[in-house]
Design a protein around this motif. Structure first.
Motif, PDB file in Angstrom:
ATOM      1  N   LEU A  89     111.559  10.298  78.244  1.00  0.00           N
ATOM      2  CA  LEU A  89     110.377  10.826  78.929  1.00  0.00           C
ATOM      3  C   LEU A  89     109.353  11.364  77.941  1.00  0.00           C
ATOM      4  O   LEU A  89     108.290  11.826  78.353  1.00  0.00           O
ATOM      5  CB  LEU A  89     110.789  11.950  79.895  1.00  0.00           C
ATOM      6  N   ALA A  90     109.685  11.344  76.641  1.00  0.00           N
ATOM      7  CA  ALA A  90     108.754  11.871  75.632  1.00  0.00           C
ATOM      8  C   ALA A  90     109.153  11.361  74.267  1.00  0.00           C
ATOM      9  O   ALA A  90     110.328  11.072  74.018  1.00  0.00           O
ATOM     10  CB  ALA A  90     108.769  13.400  75.641  1.00  0.00           C
ATOM     11  N   GLY A  91     108.159  11.293  73.381  1.00  0.00           N
ATOM     12  CA  GLY A  91     108.413  10.914  71.994  1.00  0.00           C
ATOM     13  C   GLY A  91     108.429   9.403  71.796  1.00  0.00           C
ATOM     14  O   GLY A  91     108.233   8.622  72.732  1.00  0.00           O
ATOM     15  N   ILE A 137     110.245   2.398  83.962  1.00  0.00           N
ATOM     16  CA  ILE A 137     110.128   3.042  85.286  1.00  0.00           C
ATOM     17  C   ILE A 137     108.658   3.176  85.665  1.00  0.00           C
ATOM     18  O   ILE A 137     107.838   3.632  84.869  1.00  0.00           O
ATOM     19  CB  ILE A 137     110.768   4.454  85.255  1.00  0.00           C
ATOM     20  N   TYR A 138     108.339   2.779  86.876  1.00  0.00           N
ATOM     21  CA  TYR A 138     107.002   3.000  87.436  1.00  0.00           C
ATOM     22  C   TYR A 138     107.208   3.847  88.685  1.00  0.00           C
ATOM     23  O   TYR A 138     107.846   3.388  89.637  1.00  0.00           O
ATOM     24  CB  TYR A 138     106.344   1.679  87.838  1.00  0.00           C
ATOM     25  N   ALA A 139     106.693   5.049  88.671  1.00  0.00           N
ATOM     26  CA  ALA A 139     106.909   5.926  89.824  1.00  0.00           C
ATOM     27  C   ALA A 139     106.264   5.332  91.072  1.00  0.00           C
ATOM     28  O   ALA A 139     105.154   4.803  91.014  1.00  0.00           O
ATOM     29  CB  ALA A 139     106.319   7.297  89.541  1.00  0.00           C
ATOM     30  N   GLU A 150     112.800  27.300  75.635  1.00  0.00           N
ATOM     31  CA  GLU A 150     113.015  25.950  76.165  1.00  0.00           C
ATOM     32  C   GLU A 150     114.518  25.623  76.175  1.00  0.00           C
ATOM     33  O   GLU A 150     115.020  25.014  77.118  1.00  0.00           O
ATOM     34  CB  GLU A 150     112.277  24.916  75.313  1.00  0.00           C
ATOM     35  N   TYR A 205     113.893  18.961  68.873  1.00  0.00           N
ATOM     36  CA  TYR A 205     112.898  17.994  68.450  1.00  0.00           C
ATOM     37  C   TYR A 205     111.779  18.792  67.801  1.00  0.00           C
ATOM     38  O   TYR A 205     111.693  20.001  68.063  1.00  0.00           O
ATOM     39  CB  TYR A 205     112.383  17.167  69.641  1.00  0.00           C
ATOM     40  N   THR A 237     109.980   6.107  81.135  1.00  0.00           N
ATOM     41  CA  THR A 237     108.754   6.174  81.937  1.00  0.00           C
ATOM     42  C   THR A 237     107.543   5.847  81.076  1.00  0.00           C
ATOM     43  O   THR A 237     106.413   5.882  81.570  1.00  0.00           O
ATOM     44  CB  THR A 237     108.559   7.583  82.531  1.00  0.00           C
ATOM     45  N   LEU A 238     107.764   5.569  79.810  1.00  0.00           N
ATOM     46  CA  LEU A 238     106.641   5.437  78.879  1.00  0.00           C
ATOM     47  C   LEU A 238     106.465   4.034  78.323  1.00  0.00           C
ATOM     48  O   LEU A 238     105.622   3.836  77.448  1.00  0.00           O
ATOM     49  CB  LEU A 238     106.815   6.437  77.721  1.00  0.00           C
ATOM     50  N   THR A 293     112.324  19.210  78.887  1.00  0.00           N
ATOM     51  CA  THR A 293     111.608  20.448  79.186  1.00  0.00           C
ATOM     52  C   THR A 293     110.431  20.225  80.138  1.00  0.00           C
ATOM     53  O   THR A 293     109.823  21.186  80.595  1.00  0.00           O
ATOM     54  CB  THR A 293     111.085  21.063  77.874  1.00  0.00           C
ATOM     55  N   GLY A 294     110.088  18.973  80.426  1.00  0.00           N
ATOM     56  CA  GLY A 294     108.929  18.683  81.268  1.00  0.00           C
ATOM     57  C   GLY A 294     109.254  18.694  82.751  1.00  0.00           C
ATOM     58  O   GLY A 294     110.397  18.951  83.160  1.00  0.00           O
ATOM     59  N   GLY A 295     108.230  18.381  83.549  1.00  0.00           N
ATOM     60  CA  GLY A 295     108.404  18.386  84.998  1.00  0.00           C
ATOM     61  C   GLY A 295     109.416  17.346  85.458  1.00  0.00           C
ATOM     62  O   GLY A 295     110.314  17.645  86.257  1.00  0.00           O
ATOM     63  N   VAL A 296     109.289  16.114  84.958  1.00  0.00           N
ATOM     64  CA  VAL A 296     110.239  15.067  85.334  1.00  0.00           C
ATOM     65  C   VAL A 296     111.612  15.378  84.731  1.00  0.00           C
ATOM     66  O   VAL A 296     112.642  15.301  85.406  1.00  0.00           O
ATOM     67  CB  VAL A 296     109.740  13.678  84.861  1.00  0.00           C
ATOM     68  N   GLY A 319     112.447  14.870  76.508  1.00  0.00           N
ATOM     69  CA  GLY A 319     111.392  15.371  77.386  1.00  0.00           C
ATOM     70  C   GLY A 319     112.005  16.176  78.514  1.00  0.00           C
ATOM     71  O   GLY A 319     111.399  16.349  79.572  1.00  0.00           O
ATOM     72  N   THR A 362     116.686  17.554  75.175  1.00  0.00           N
ATOM     73  CA  THR A 362     115.844  17.950  74.053  1.00  0.00           C
ATOM     74  C   THR A 362     115.104  19.239  74.398  1.00  0.00           C
ATOM     75  O   THR A 362     114.679  19.439  75.536  1.00  0.00           O
ATOM     76  CB  THR A 362     114.798  16.868  73.714  1.00  0.00           C
TER      77      THR A 362
HETATM   78  N1  LIG Z   1     105.807   5.556  84.531  1.00  0.00           N
HETATM   79  C1  LIG Z   1     105.613   6.400  85.533  1.00  0.00           C
HETATM   80  O1  LIG Z   1     105.508   6.030  86.706  1.00  0.00           O
HETATM   81  C2  LIG Z   1     105.554   7.884  85.234  1.00  0.00           C
HETATM   82  C3  LIG Z   1     105.652   8.832  86.245  1.00  0.00           C
HETATM   83  C4  LIG Z   1     105.671  10.181  85.926  1.00  0.00           C
HETATM   84  C5  LIG Z   1     105.541  10.551  84.582  1.00  0.00           C
HETATM   85  N2  LIG Z   1     105.413   9.590  83.640  1.00  0.00           N
HETATM   86  C6  LIG Z   1     105.362   9.955  82.232  1.00  0.00           C
HETATM   87  O2  LIG Z   1     106.656  10.478  81.936  1.00  0.00           O
HETATM   88  C7  LIG Z   1     106.518  11.513  80.964  1.00  0.00           C
HETATM   89  C8  LIG Z   1     107.149  12.799  81.483  1.00  0.00           C
HETATM   90  O3  LIG Z   1     106.372  13.304  82.553  1.00  0.00           O
HETATM   91  P1  LIG Z   1     106.278  14.873  82.787  1.00  0.00           P
HETATM   92  O4  LIG Z   1     105.380  15.089  83.930  1.00  0.00           O
HETATM   93  O5  LIG Z   1     107.648  15.446  82.829  1.00  0.00           O
HETATM   94  O6  LIG Z   1     105.544  15.337  81.447  1.00  0.00           O
HETATM   95  P2  LIG Z   1     105.514  16.791  80.790  1.00  0.00           P
HETATM   96  O7  LIG Z   1     105.655  17.820  81.865  1.00  0.00           O
HETATM   97  O8  LIG Z   1     104.323  16.808  79.879  1.00  0.00           O
HETATM   98  O9  LIG Z   1     106.853  16.848  79.921  1.00  0.00           O
HETATM   99  C9  LIG Z   1     107.031  16.300  78.661  1.00  0.00           C
HETATM  100  C10 LIG Z   1     107.925  17.284  77.898  1.00  0.00           C
HETATM  101  O10 LIG Z   1     108.417  16.669  76.707  1.00  0.00           O
HETATM  102  C11 LIG Z   1     108.229  17.553  75.622  1.00  0.00           C
HETATM  103  N3  LIG Z   1     108.072  16.753  74.404  1.00  0.00           N
HETATM  104  C12 LIG Z   1     106.928  16.423  73.761  1.00  0.00           C
HETATM  105  N4  LIG Z   1     107.208  15.638  72.691  1.00  0.00           N
HETATM  106  C13 LIG Z   1     108.542  15.475  72.659  1.00  0.00           C
HETATM  107  C14 LIG Z   1     109.434  14.777  71.802  1.00  0.00           C
HETATM  108  N5  LIG Z   1     108.983  14.075  70.753  1.00  0.00           N
HETATM  109  N6  LIG Z   1     110.755  14.805  72.067  1.00  0.00           N
HETATM  110  C15 LIG Z   1     111.231  15.495  73.132  1.00  0.00           C
HETATM  111  N7  LIG Z   1     110.432  16.206  73.986  1.00  0.00           N
HETATM  112  C16 LIG Z   1     109.103  16.189  73.758  1.00  0.00           C
HETATM  113  C17 LIG Z   1     106.993  18.333  75.989  1.00  0.00           C
HETATM  114  O11 LIG Z   1     106.975  19.565  75.292  1.00  0.00           O
HETATM  115  P3  LIG Z   1     105.552  20.241  74.866  1.00  0.00           P
HETATM  116  O12 LIG Z   1     104.882  20.664  76.134  1.00  0.00           O
HETATM  117  O13 LIG Z   1     105.974  21.381  74.006  1.00  0.00           O
HETATM  118  O14 LIG Z   1     104.790  19.165  74.134  1.00  0.00           O
HETATM  119  C18 LIG Z   1     107.180  18.539  77.490  1.00  0.00           C
HETATM  120  O15 LIG Z   1     107.986  19.663  77.749  1.00  0.00           O
HETATM  121  C19 LIG Z   1     105.009  11.680  80.700  1.00  0.00           C
HETATM  122  O16 LIG Z   1     104.689  10.965  79.529  1.00  0.00           O
HETATM  123  C20 LIG Z   1     104.353  11.029  81.893  1.00  0.00           C
HETATM  124  O17 LIG Z   1     103.099  10.490  81.570  1.00  0.00           O
HETATM  125  C21 LIG Z   1     105.421   8.270  83.923  1.00  0.00           C
END
Ligand SMILES: NC(=O)c1ccc[n+]([C@@H]2O[C@H](COP(=O)([O-])OP(=O)(O)OC[C@H]3O[C@@H](n4cnc5c(N)ncnc54)[C@H](OP(=O)(O)O)[C@@H]3O)[C@@H](O)[C@H]2O)c1
Length: 177
Positions: A85-87, A123-125, A48, A63, A105-106, A21-24, A19, A42
């Motif tokens: 962070l993903a998958g 992890i809980y933010a 990306e 991925y 985080t999941l 590529t995402g914000g976190v 994950g 990934t």
């Molecule tokens: N527990 C907590 O307190 C907490 C706090 C913050 C975030 N989170 C969770 O942590 C995760 C990450 O947050 P985020 O804001 O960074 O989310 P995000 O911006 O949606 O980033 C997720 C990234 O992972 C990519 N991805 C999707 N499936 C994947 C896979 N199977 N393997 C590798 N990469 C993959 C996505 O690509 P595509 O866009 O192409 O699908 C996206 O770039 C989210 O699930 C969010 O709900 C939890």
């Protein structure tokens, strides 16, 4: 910040970020690299892969392929830490070395995963003022960057939401002035 604090990356350690590529993930990659870790990120599309490489990732794993197998090919003992962070988490456990950490985080609790030799850390933010100050300071000092994909006027907010729904790499900004 909580994920990187739990990781506590050190020079020479190997860290797999799924994950990335995402914000976190984009923040986690930069902070682990700056701590001296060898980061495996990934990514799927070419832009990306370029993005995570620009953030400092030493290796990129595609991925939705078999991420753990690809990582173990290059690192047969496994990595020191996976930041998940993903998958699907379960198949990724194989990529952690014996005694390593699996930070996610999941998941809600360590019992959700059958980890034999890795420490599982959910992890809980907790966006406390201190945490938000650290994040803001990192941006202000350019210690880390947030990629701005596009800036929209307030009138174009519906277009921004539509673009957001179709996938982004970085943040979309709606400017109010
Ligand atoms: N527990 C907590 O307190 C907490 C706090 C913050 C975030 N989170 C969770 O942590 C995760 C990450 O947050 P985020 O804001 O960074 O989310 P995000 O911006 O949606 O980033 C997720 C990234 O992972 C990519 N991805 C999707 N499936 C994947 C896979 N199977 N393997 C590798 N990469 C993959 C996505 O690509 P595509 O866009 O192409 O699908 C996206 O770039 C989210 O699930 C969010 O709900 C939890």
């Amino acid at each position: 910040m909580s994920a990187i604090d739990a990781c506590a990356p050190q020079s020479g350690q190997t860290v797999l970020v799924t994950g990335a590529t995402g914000g976190v993930g984009s923040q986690v990659v930069q902070l682990a690299v700056q701590a001296g870790a060898h980061v495996i990120a990934t990514a799927h599309a070419d832009h990306e892969k370029e993005h995570v490489t620009e953030l400092g990732a030493a290796e990129v794993v595609d991925y939705p392929g078999d991420i753990a197998s690809a990582v173990l090919e290059a690192h047969p003992q496994g990595v020191d830490t996976v930041i998940h962070l993903a998958g699907d988490p379960a198949p990724l456990l194989a990529a952690v070395r014996s005694g390593g950490k699996f930070i996610s985080t999941l998941i809600g609790s360590p019992e959700q995963l059958q980890a034999e030799s890795a420490t599982v850390v959910p992890i809980y933010a907790n966006p406390t003022p201190a945490t938000l100050d650290r994040l803001a300071d990192n941006q202000a000092s350019r210690h880390t960057i947030v990629k701005i994909q596009r800036v929209y006027s307030l009138d174009s907010a519906p277009a921004a939401l539509a673009d957001f729904g179709s996938g982004t790499l970085g943040k979309l900004v709606i400017a109010t002035d």
